[in-house]
Design an enzyme around this catalytic site. Sequence first.
Site, PDB file in Angstrom:
ATOM      1  N   SER A   1       0.836  -1.203   0.000  1.00 57.80           N
ATOM      2  CA  SER A   1       0.000   0.000   0.000  1.00 57.80           C
ATOM      3  C   SER A   1       0.865   1.246   0.000  1.00 57.80           C
ATOM      4  CB  SER A   1      -0.904   0.046   1.223  1.00 57.80           C
ATOM      5  OG  SER A   1      -1.620   1.277   1.216  1.00 57.80           O
TER       6      SER A   1
ATOM      7  N   LYS B   1      -4.533  -6.658   3.240  1.00 59.61           N
ATOM      8  CA  LYS B   1      -4.465  -5.514   2.317  1.00 59.61           C
ATOM      9  C   LYS B   1      -5.864  -5.148   1.815  1.00 59.61           C
ATOM     10  CE  LYS B   1      -2.800  -2.458  -0.659  1.00 59.61           C
ATOM     11  NZ  LYS B   1      -3.675  -2.248  -1.733  1.00 59.61           N
TER      12      LYS B   1
HETATM   13  P1  NBP Z   1      -0.905  -2.249 -14.048  1.00 60.01           P
HETATM   14  O1  NBP Z   1      -1.885  -2.845 -13.132  1.00 60.01           O
HETATM   15  O2  NBP Z   1      -1.315  -1.141 -14.938  1.00 60.01           O
HETATM   16  O3  NBP Z   1      -0.285  -3.428 -14.966  1.00 60.01           O
HETATM   17  C1  NBP Z   1       0.642  -3.164 -15.976  1.00 60.01           C
HETATM   18  C2  NBP Z   1       1.744  -4.201 -15.969  1.00 60.01           C
HETATM   19  O4  NBP Z   1       1.206  -5.508 -16.197  1.00 60.01           O
HETATM   20  C3  NBP Z   1       2.738  -3.955 -17.096  1.00 60.01           C
HETATM   21  O5  NBP Z   1       4.023  -4.279 -16.625  1.00 60.01           O
HETATM   22  C4  NBP Z   1       2.256  -4.933 -18.161  1.00 60.01           C
HETATM   23  O6  NBP Z   1       3.263  -5.284 -19.083  1.00 60.01           O
HETATM   24  C5  NBP Z   1       1.911  -6.105 -17.293  1.00 60.01           C
HETATM   25  N1  NBP Z   1       1.124  -7.143 -17.960  1.00 60.01           N
HETATM   26  C6  NBP Z   1      -0.175  -7.146 -18.364  1.00 60.01           C
HETATM   27 BR1  NBP Z   1      -1.302  -5.728 -18.234  1.00 60.01          BR
HETATM   28  N2  NBP Z   1      -0.567  -8.294 -18.919  1.00 60.01           N
HETATM   29  C7  NBP Z   1       0.516  -9.076 -18.878  1.00 60.01           C
HETATM   30  C8  NBP Z   1       0.748 -10.403 -19.317  1.00 60.01           C
HETATM   31  N3  NBP Z   1      -0.215 -11.157 -19.847  1.00 60.01           N
HETATM   32  N4  NBP Z   1       1.994 -10.901 -19.154  1.00 60.01           N
HETATM   33  C9  NBP Z   1       2.971 -10.157 -18.611  1.00 60.01           C
HETATM   34  N5  NBP Z   1       2.800  -8.896 -18.165  1.00 60.01           N
HETATM   35  C10 NBP Z   1       1.587  -8.353 -18.292  1.00 60.01           C
HETATM   36  O7  NBP Z   1       0.399  -1.792 -13.227  1.00 60.01           O
HETATM   37  P2  NBP Z   1       0.533  -0.982 -11.852  1.00 60.01           P
HETATM   38  O8  NBP Z   1      -0.430   0.150 -11.764  1.00 60.01           O
HETATM   39  O9  NBP Z   1       1.986  -0.728 -11.705  1.00 60.01           O
HETATM   40  O10 NBP Z   1       0.093  -2.039 -10.737  1.00 60.01           O
HETATM   41  C11 NBP Z   1       0.730  -3.289 -10.579  1.00 60.01           C
HETATM   42  C12 NBP Z   1       0.013  -4.082  -9.500  1.00 60.01           C
HETATM   43  O11 NBP Z   1       0.104  -3.368  -8.267  1.00 60.01           O
HETATM   44  C13 NBP Z   1      -1.482  -4.267  -9.780  1.00 60.01           C
HETATM   45  O12 NBP Z   1      -1.875  -5.533  -9.341  1.00 60.01           O
HETATM   46  C14 NBP Z   1      -2.131  -3.206  -8.933  1.00 60.01           C
HETATM   47  O13 NBP Z   1      -3.450  -3.539  -8.568  1.00 60.01           O
HETATM   48  C15 NBP Z   1      -1.201  -3.173  -7.731  1.00 60.01           C
HETATM   49  N6  NBP Z   1      -1.210  -1.913  -6.975  1.00 60.01           N
HETATM   50  C16 NBP Z   1      -1.270  -0.720  -7.616  1.00 60.01           C
HETATM   51  C17 NBP Z   1      -1.262   0.459  -6.880  1.00 60.01           C
HETATM   52  C18 NBP Z   1      -1.301   1.783  -7.574  1.00 60.01           C
HETATM   53  O14 NBP Z   1      -1.367   2.811  -6.865  1.00 60.01           O
HETATM   54  N7  NBP Z   1      -1.235   1.841  -8.899  1.00 60.01           N
HETATM   55  C19 NBP Z   1      -1.167   0.413  -5.501  1.00 60.01           C
HETATM   56  C20 NBP Z   1      -1.071  -0.816  -4.875  1.00 60.01           C
HETATM   57  C21 NBP Z   1      -1.088  -1.975  -5.627  1.00 60.01           C
HETATM   58  P3  NBP Z   1       3.462  -4.417 -20.443  1.00 60.01           P
HETATM   59  O15 NBP Z   1       4.288  -3.236 -20.043  1.00 60.01           O
HETATM   60  O16 NBP Z   1       4.150  -5.342 -21.346  1.00 60.01           O
HETATM   61  O17 NBP Z   1       2.090  -4.020 -20.924  1.00 60.01           O
END
Ligand code: NBP
Length: 477
Positions: free
Chosen positions: A128, A182
């Site tokens: 988080s 979480k």
């Molecule tokens: P995203 O949730 O937007 O996911 C993007 C990433 O997933 C990219 O690296 C993308 O690769 C990869 N990806 C996807 Br989409 N499909 C894929 C596949 N089939 N095989 C391999 N890679 C794949 O990223 P984020 O916002 O950084 O969040 C990451 C995780 O952290 C999520 O689970 C999110 O819920 C969690 N989270 C986010 C936050 C926040 O504030 N954003 C906070 C806490 C937790 P690519 O670059 O090749 O498209």
Amino acid sequence: QQATIGVTGLAVMGRNLARNIARHGHVTAVHNRTFTKTEALVDEFGDEGTFVASESLEDFVKSIETPRAIIIMVKAGEPTDAVIDELVPLLDEGDIVVDGGNAHFADTVRREQALSEKGLHFVGMGVSGGEEGALHGPSIMVGGSEHAYERLGPIVESIAAQVDGTPCAAHVGPDAAGHFVKMVHNGIEYADMQLIAEAYDLLRSIAGLSPAEIADVFEEWNGGDLESFLIEMTADVLRHTDGEGGQPFVDVVLDEAEQKGTGRWTVQAALDLGVPVTGIAEATFARSLSGHTEQRAAAREVFTTDPDEQRVSVDRDVFVDQVRAALYASKVVAYAQGFDQIAAGAEEHGWDVDLGSVATIWRGGCIIRAQFLDRIKDAYAEEPDLTTLLTTAYFADAVKGGVDAWREVVATAARGGVPVPAFGSSLSYFDGLRRERLPAALIQALRDDFGAHTYRRVDREGTFHTLWAGDRSEQEI
Ligand code: NBP
């Protein structure tokens, strides 16, 4: 050079987490499905630490020392399964796969089972703090085996936020405990934000304060018991103005709250467990209501508001203080409910979760970080098997001291036509718990009448049924 740990998935969260790990002196292997993101990370931030970049997943896996620890930071759901499926054939027995995304805890249970059958450790890790937290120190809730935590612990504790020298990272329990905790954290975040929004609405609509004046109020509140990241941020957002006209920013934002689903998951899980998380549920439904634009438009047309009808006269300073007390009391209820849900989830799934440790790691790094969590930590330190946080001396005093103000605020809101679902339901929860007799007795009698569902009596043991359609005699079942 062999890396100590690997991160695959380098969107905002993964990239910042990898940088944070490398900045703390751990050699970090990095990989992303689309290689340009990996290259960009190394080009822009390569001097922050030692990164080992790989284009293929095979090379990435080979670049990490065994037993390997690999953090997956991709989109939750199918993408996470896709990455696990690709990774598993490349791994060796004893390797540790960590899912740092926002997975549903049931997916984590399933993945943990599947990987343990293959001799691998699977760790569901809740992170988080958003992207800033990931870079500068998040709060990290780690599930999985003790064995996996021995390998991961030193790394995650080094990169987490630190409060009074204590890391905001811990092994909260086996299996999916980390993702469950979480999830509830996010649910509490929903309740916290809804309570803040209701306080703002009351101060604006009933006391007639401007957003800038409300910002001052929140800033002052942030100097007391309510001190928290969200209260501080509220002051900042309310002070912000839009463009050259300088209108309050809050007035140009469309009033339809969105959600990614963790609030809904919390409520669904609470329903399954039978835990009344009314604050979180009302907060989730309030977001849904805001999005029902057609129904809102139809209702506005039929039930036009007469401004005079809504005018409720209050003493401004007195009301501001009453809203503060109501906010604090409602917040105590929302957190007590969230901790109840964690306790119930832990019992249901056989996870030994230390609630004091959960409060400890939420004190920094995460969105709900607050001074208040110190009090919760102390309460669990004094009494680890606490029945409810509400009755511990500090919180009981806070609620008792604020209860008159709380009632006044909820009543004033009702008279003024201002919706306060979270304030109102928290007060009802409090009254429900402390009531000598609840009308549940009547519900039991009705259930027995229409469906022979039986009832128990206050004066003797046993289960009974009254022959309602017959001679109304009572039978012991
Ligand atoms: P995203 O949730 O937007 O996911 C993007 C990433 O997933 C990219 O690296 C993308 O690769 C990869 N990806 C996807 Br989409 N499909 C894929 C596949 N089939 N095989 C391999 N890679 C794949 O990223 P984020 O916002 O950084 O969040 C990451 C995780 O952290 C999520 O689970 C999110 O819920 C969690 N989270 C986010 C936050 C926040 O504030 N954003 C906070 C806490 C937790 P690519 O670059 O090749 O498209």
